[in-house]
Every structure is written in structure tokens, then in C-alpha cells.
Scaffold this motif. Structure first.
Motif, PDB file in Angstrom:
ATOM      1  N   UNK A   1       0.877  -0.837   0.119  1.00  0.00           N
ATOM      2  CA  UNK A   1      -0.361  -0.021   0.043  1.00  0.00           C
ATOM      3  C   UNK A   1       0.827   1.519  -0.260  1.00  0.00           C
ATOM      4  N   UNK A   2       0.602   1.930  -0.797  1.00  0.00           N
ATOM      5  CA  UNK A   2       0.850   3.284  -0.844  1.00  0.00           C
ATOM      6  C   UNK A   2       2.024   3.334  -2.001  1.00  0.00           C
ATOM      7  N   UNK A   3       2.158   2.348  -2.608  1.00  0.00           N
ATOM      8  CA  UNK A   3       3.463   2.673  -3.158  1.00  0.00           C
ATOM      9  C   UNK A   3       2.654   2.778  -5.064  1.00  0.00           C
ATOM     10  N   UNK A   4       3.645   3.466  -5.485  1.00  0.00           N
ATOM     11  CA  UNK A   4       3.555   3.562  -7.448  1.00  0.00           C
ATOM     12  C   UNK A   4       3.519   2.821  -8.013  1.00  0.00           C
ATOM     13  N   UNK A   5       2.855   2.614  -9.021  1.00  0.00           N
ATOM     14  CA  UNK A   5       1.885   1.849  -9.140  1.00  0.00           C
ATOM     15  C   UNK A   5       3.062   1.372 -10.649  1.00  0.00           C
ATOM     16  N   UNK A   6       3.808   1.322 -10.515  1.00  0.00           N
ATOM     17  CA  UNK A   6       4.720   0.298 -11.597  1.00  0.00           C
ATOM     18  C   UNK A   6       4.191  -1.135 -11.987  1.00  0.00           C
ATOM     19  N   UNK A   7       3.859  -1.269 -12.929  1.00  0.00           N
ATOM     20  CA  UNK A   7       4.013  -2.507 -13.411  1.00  0.00           C
ATOM     21  C   UNK A   7       3.359  -3.433 -14.585  1.00  0.00           C
ATOM     22  N   UNK A   8       4.261  -5.087 -14.852  1.00  0.00           N
ATOM     23  CA  UNK A   8       4.806  -5.739 -16.131  1.00  0.00           C
ATOM     24  C   UNK A   8       3.351  -6.724 -16.481  1.00  0.00           C
ATOM     25  N   UNK A   9       2.711  -6.553 -17.018  1.00  0.00           N
ATOM     26  CA  UNK A   9       2.103  -7.824 -16.790  1.00  0.00           C
ATOM     27  C   UNK A   9       2.852  -8.744 -17.405  1.00  0.00           C
ATOM     28  N   UNK A  10       2.623 -10.105 -18.008  1.00  0.00           N
ATOM     29  CA  UNK A  10       3.697 -10.989 -18.535  1.00  0.00           C
ATOM     30  C   UNK A  10       2.940 -12.038 -18.650  1.00  0.00           C
ATOM     31  N   UNK A  11       2.200 -12.608 -20.134  1.00  0.00           N
ATOM     32  CA  UNK A  11       1.652 -13.533 -21.032  1.00  0.00           C
ATOM     33  C   UNK A  11       2.910 -14.970 -21.732  1.00  0.00           C
ATOM     34  N   UNK A  12       3.087 -15.699 -20.807  1.00  0.00           N
ATOM     35  CA  UNK A  12       4.031 -16.885 -21.110  1.00  0.00           C
ATOM     36  C   UNK A  12       3.623 -18.036 -21.777  1.00  0.00           C
ATOM     37  N   UNK A  13       2.725 -17.625 -22.348  1.00  0.00           N
ATOM     38  CA  UNK A  13       1.706 -18.058 -23.472  1.00  0.00           C
ATOM     39  C   UNK A  13       2.500 -18.996 -24.567  1.00  0.00           C
ATOM     40  N   UNK A  14       3.641 -18.105 -25.311  1.00  0.00           N
ATOM     41  CA  UNK A  14       4.409 -18.742 -26.062  1.00  0.00           C
ATOM     42  C   UNK A  14       5.510 -19.829 -25.812  1.00  0.00           C
ATOM     43  N   UNK A  15       5.948 -19.220 -24.503  1.00  0.00           N
ATOM     44  CA  UNK A  15       6.407 -20.450 -23.671  1.00  0.00           C
ATOM     45  C   UNK A  15       6.126 -21.551 -22.738  1.00  0.00           C
ATOM     46  N   UNK A  16       5.383 -22.545 -24.444  1.00  0.00           N
ATOM     47  CA  UNK A  16       4.426 -24.166 -24.664  1.00  0.00           C
ATOM     48  C   UNK A  16       5.739 -24.663 -23.325  1.00  0.00           C
ATOM     49  N   UNK A  17       4.661 -25.496 -22.517  1.00  0.00           N
ATOM     50  CA  UNK A  17       4.965 -26.684 -21.896  1.00  0.00           C
ATOM     51  C   UNK A  17       4.162 -27.794 -21.209  1.00  0.00           C
ATOM     52  N   UNK A  18       4.537 -29.180 -20.789  1.00  0.00           N
ATOM     53  CA  UNK A  18       3.642 -30.406 -21.235  1.00  0.00           C
ATOM     54  C   UNK A  18       3.301 -29.927 -19.466  1.00  0.00           C
ATOM     55  N   UNK A  19       4.508 -29.786 -18.274  1.00  0.00           N
ATOM     56  CA  UNK A  19       3.393 -29.955 -16.998  1.00  0.00           C
ATOM     57  C   UNK A  19       3.211 -28.826 -16.175  1.00  0.00           C
ATOM     58  N   UNK A  20       2.199 -28.992 -15.407  1.00  0.00           N
ATOM     59  CA  UNK A  20       1.745 -28.397 -13.873  1.00  0.00           C
ATOM     60  C   UNK A  20       2.926 -27.312 -13.530  1.00  0.00           C
ATOM     61  N   UNK A  21       2.403 -26.325 -13.617  1.00  0.00           N
ATOM     62  CA  UNK A  21       4.012 -25.713 -12.882  1.00  0.00           C
ATOM     63  C   UNK A  21       3.274 -24.104 -11.974  1.00  0.00           C
ATOM     64  N   UNK A  22       3.645 -23.852 -10.740  1.00  0.00           N
ATOM     65  CA  UNK A  22       2.559 -22.956 -10.042  1.00  0.00           C
ATOM     66  C   UNK A  22       3.123 -21.567 -10.059  1.00  0.00           C
ATOM     67  N   UNK A  23       3.009 -20.474  -9.554  1.00  0.00           N
ATOM     68  CA  UNK A  23       3.448 -19.501  -9.955  1.00  0.00           C
ATOM     69  C   UNK A  23       4.861 -18.957  -9.780  1.00  0.00           C
TER      70      UNK A  23
END
Length: 428
Positions: free
Chosen positions: A379-401
């Protein structure tokens, strides 16, 4: 969405740091922004915010914007070249001839246009940037960064000795006068996103007289300072010859009042800082800009970042283009981990390698602190934010965040950057 939307929300897989030790993760969570500041991160949107506009980014990752504490804009044109040289030879062969070209404003416009455009596309939202000694070219760079919407500190470089005649400023007095004229021009432009930072290149290139004059300017303006410190053994020996009265390299800055305390200061590299220098940096609150790829490329070594973190120093990351080959700070994170492993294995096994949470912290909150409350979703921090889309990097297994974030550190480039916010303003 922007700061002009007084309150808005973002939804996605939110990852940020409070401390260097662990990641804060909120899966499918909500982040609320009010007037450009973070109000909070929530697993479900509180009733208080019912009805606010919410942008749903689905399964994508939402992370704080990254801060680059050390990058040379004029060197961007020759990144990836001359990587078989050491620092001082590299400066003479590549850097100085290239920087001399920026006396030609047409050339500067071409080069800086490329730099600003690519930095805008990157994950970097804040940066400390070296320009050259040329006032008009530096102002053009600042104009371009202002338009790009990034929050940056840009410095007109000062050099009045130990560089080629075609690049050296005529005297300490003329260097200081050019700096004052530059600051007057900056003030007249009334920038919102871009601010000046005093930039003595490094001790070997600045006479004592120039350092005294820069301190006078700093006292009058309250501006922060950026420079280089203890990057290379040859450079350290050179400083000792030039400043025999100094106890160590950092002391050569400190005796002019340009090494922390009431002057916000960031020093790049600090590869070979000894115990005295480390203690002084800690006492004075000096920020360290760790530039791992550059330090490897120019054979400088590997900084003892584990020591700095354990000592509680302020540590962020720098790309150091063109000593570093890319503005991609994800790779800087990966290089920091890799370099620390080499140091641990080959030089000092008492210093454990860096972890993903630690390097992520350095790239976000650690470096962001140089700009204020920046680099976290607390709370109180400037909102600097990046939205990352990793759909291009395909993988067969379940991955955590956390695993998905780790893959971004090693594999992401501008193609994974889906959206970007700086101080609550959406750039794209």
C-alpha cells in the motif's frame, strides 16, 4: 486504465516482494490503484471497491515494473561489440569514439530514438541513465524518454581529464557551466517523467576542481548523483595514483560530499569494494547498481552481492549497456544468479549463491527504492506494473506461479510483455 481513472482494479496472478527472502503471491487476485498509488492486493475484491472498473488479465502474471539503476544510452548503438576486451581498453576503443558522435545532433536523434523506443517496450519502468558530455543531445534524450512515459533520471556526463581530446571538456569551469546551462534548459522544459541527475563519469575522468564545482551545484539543487565505483583492478589502482590521500576509491567521492548521506547516490559495479568501502556505503546509504553481465563481459569480476545483502546495503540491478548486451532486466536477474554461483564455486564458498526471490527483489523493490516508494505492490507504492503473458513458452507440465516467474527470468523478452503501467498510467 490510468491515474486519471481515480480508482481502478487489475486482476491476474499477482507476484511482488516485501523482503528479499520470499515472494508474495496472490493467484487470481485483485490489485486496486487509486490516483497512481497501490491501495492493496486482495484475493477477492472488497465490497468497498464494488463497481470500480476492473481490467481482467486472466491467467497472466502481474509483477512490479523493473528498475535499471545503471545504463549508458549512447552505448546502446554498439551493444554486443568489443566483448573480448577489458574495461579500460574497451572505453578507449569502443566507448569514447562512439560517444563523440553525439556532438552531431542528427546522429543523436537516430540513436536515442532507437534506445527510447526499445526501453519503452521492455520491462523497465524506471532507470538511471548516462548520456554524454553534449548538452543538446542529452536534452533530446530526455525529450524522448519523457514522451515514452518512463520515469527516468538522466545525466549529462562530466569529464575534464583522462579521456580523448575530442571528448574531454575544456576545463572544470566549462564543464560546470555546461551543466548549469543544461539544468536551466531542463527546468524550462517542465518535464513530468524525466529528471536530471549529476553524473561525474568516474574519478579518473574528473579533476578535483570539477568535483568541487559539482558539489556546489549539488548543494544548490539537491540533485542525486550517479557514477562508477571499484569496477576493475586497473581502475582502482589508477584512482589510488590520482588520489593518494584517499583511503579507498569511494573515499575519493566522499571527500567531495558526493557519496551518500544527504546526497542520494547510486554507484555502479562495486565489484572489488573492500571492508572499508562497504562500511562507508552502508553508513552513507549509497545504492549499489549490480551489473553482472557487464562485469563478466569486461572481465571485471563478480561483485560479492551476498555480502552486500547480508550487510543491509541498498542493492539494485543495472543492465550497463553496452558493457551489458541488453536492456532486458530479466536476463540481468539470471546473470546475477549465474555469476553468484561462479563466485561461490571458484572464489569464496562462504558466500551462498543468490536466489530467485533475492534477484527479483533487487530488480523491483531494491532498485526501485532509489526512486521512492517504487517496486512493490504494498500500500502506498507507485503502481509500476508489467503484465507478462507466457503462453508462447509452451510446457507439458503443471507449473506453479513461482515456477512460471522463474521461467520468465530466464526466457522472457519483450514478446512476453502484454501491458505496462508507470505510476498508474498505462503505456500499452
Amino acid at each position: 486504465m490510468s491515474a486519471k481513472n481515480t480508482v481502478f482494479g487489475l486482476k491476474g496472478n499477482i507476484v511482488y516482494s516485501k523482503t528479499p527472502m520470499q515472494l508474495e503471491i496472490c493467484e487470481n487476485g485483485y490489485l486496486v490503484c487509486e490516483e497512481g498509488k497501490v491501495k492493496g492486493v486482495y484475493p477477492a475484491l472488497p465490497d468497498t471497491y464494488a463497481g470500480i472498473p476492473v481490467k481482467d488479465y486472466g491467467d497472466r502474471l502481474l509483477i512490479p515494473g523493473l528498475s535499471d539503476l545503471h545504463v549508458h544510452a549512447p552505448q546502446y548503438a554498439f551493444r554486443g561489440l568489443g566483448m573480448d576486451m577489458e574495461l579500460l581498453e574497451w572505453l578507449e576503443t569502443n566507448t569514447f569514439p562512439e560517444e563523440a558522435k553525439y556532438r552531431d545532433l542528427d546522429y543523436a536523434k537516430k540513436a536515442y530514438g532507437i534506445f527510447a523506443e526499445n526501453l519503452r517496450k521492455s520491462a523497465t519502468t524506471r532507470a538511471c541513465i548516462f548520456a554524454t558530455v553534449h548538452r543538446e543531445a542529452t536534452l533530446y534524450l530526455m525529450d524522448q524518454l519523457e514522451k515514452a512515459g518512463l520515469r527516468t533520471m538522466v545525466g549529462k556526463v562530466n569529464m575534464d581529464r583522462n579521456c580523448p581530446d575530442y571528448l574531454s571538456e575544456a576545463s572544470a569551469r566549462s564543464s560546470a557551466e555546461e551543466t548549469k546551462l543544461w539544468l536551466e534548459d531542463v527546468k524550462s522544459r517542465a518535464y513530468h517523467n524525466t529528471m536530471p541527475i549529476l553524473t561525474p563519469r568516474f574519478i579518473p575522468s574528473c579533476t578535483d576542481e570539477l568535483m568541487k564545482l559539482l558539489k556546489e551545484i549539488q548543494t544548490e539543487t539537491g540533485l542525486p548523483v550517479q557514477s562508477h565505483l571499484s569496477e576493475n583492478y586497473g581502475e582502482i589502482s589508477w584512482v589510488q595514483e590520482l588520489c593518494p590521500e584517499s583511503e579507498f576509491y569511494g573515499d575519493a567521492y566522499d571527500r567531495f560530499g558526493l557519496f551518500g548521506n544527504d546526497v542520494k547516490t547510486v554507484m555502479a559495479h562495486c565489484v572489488h569494494s573492500d571492508a572499508r568501502e562497504i562500511a562507508r556505503m552502508k553508513a552513507n546509504g549509497v545504492f549499489v547498481a549490480h551489473c553482472p553481465e557487464s562485469n563478466m563481459n569486461l572481465a571485471s569480476g563478480v561483485a560479492p552481492i551476498r555480502t552486500y545483502l547480508d550487510e543491509g546495503l541498498h542493492v539494485g540491478l543495472g543492465s550497463d549497456v553496452a558493457g551489458g548486451s541488453t536492456e532486458n532486466l530479466f536476463l540481468a536477474m539470471a546473470h546475477a544468479i549465474q555469476a553468484s554461483k561462479l563466485r561461490w564455486r571458484l572464489k569464496d564458498d562462504s558466500l551462498k549463491p543468490l536466489t530467485l526471490p533475492e534477484t527479483f527483489y533487487m530488480a523491483t523493490k531494491g532498485g526501485g527504492a532509489f526512486f521512492g516508494k517504487v517496486g512493490s505492490f504494498e500500500e502506498g507504492y507507485d503502481l509500476d506494473l508489467i503484465v507478462l503473458d507466457d503462453a508462447r513458452l509452451k510446457h507439458p507440465q503443471q507449473l506453479s506461479i513461482e515456477q512460471r516467474l522463474e521461467r520468465m527470468v530466464y526466457l522472457a523478452d519483450e514478446r512476453e510483455i502484454h501491458a505496462k503501467y508507470v505510476a498508474g498510467e498505462q503505456l500499452f
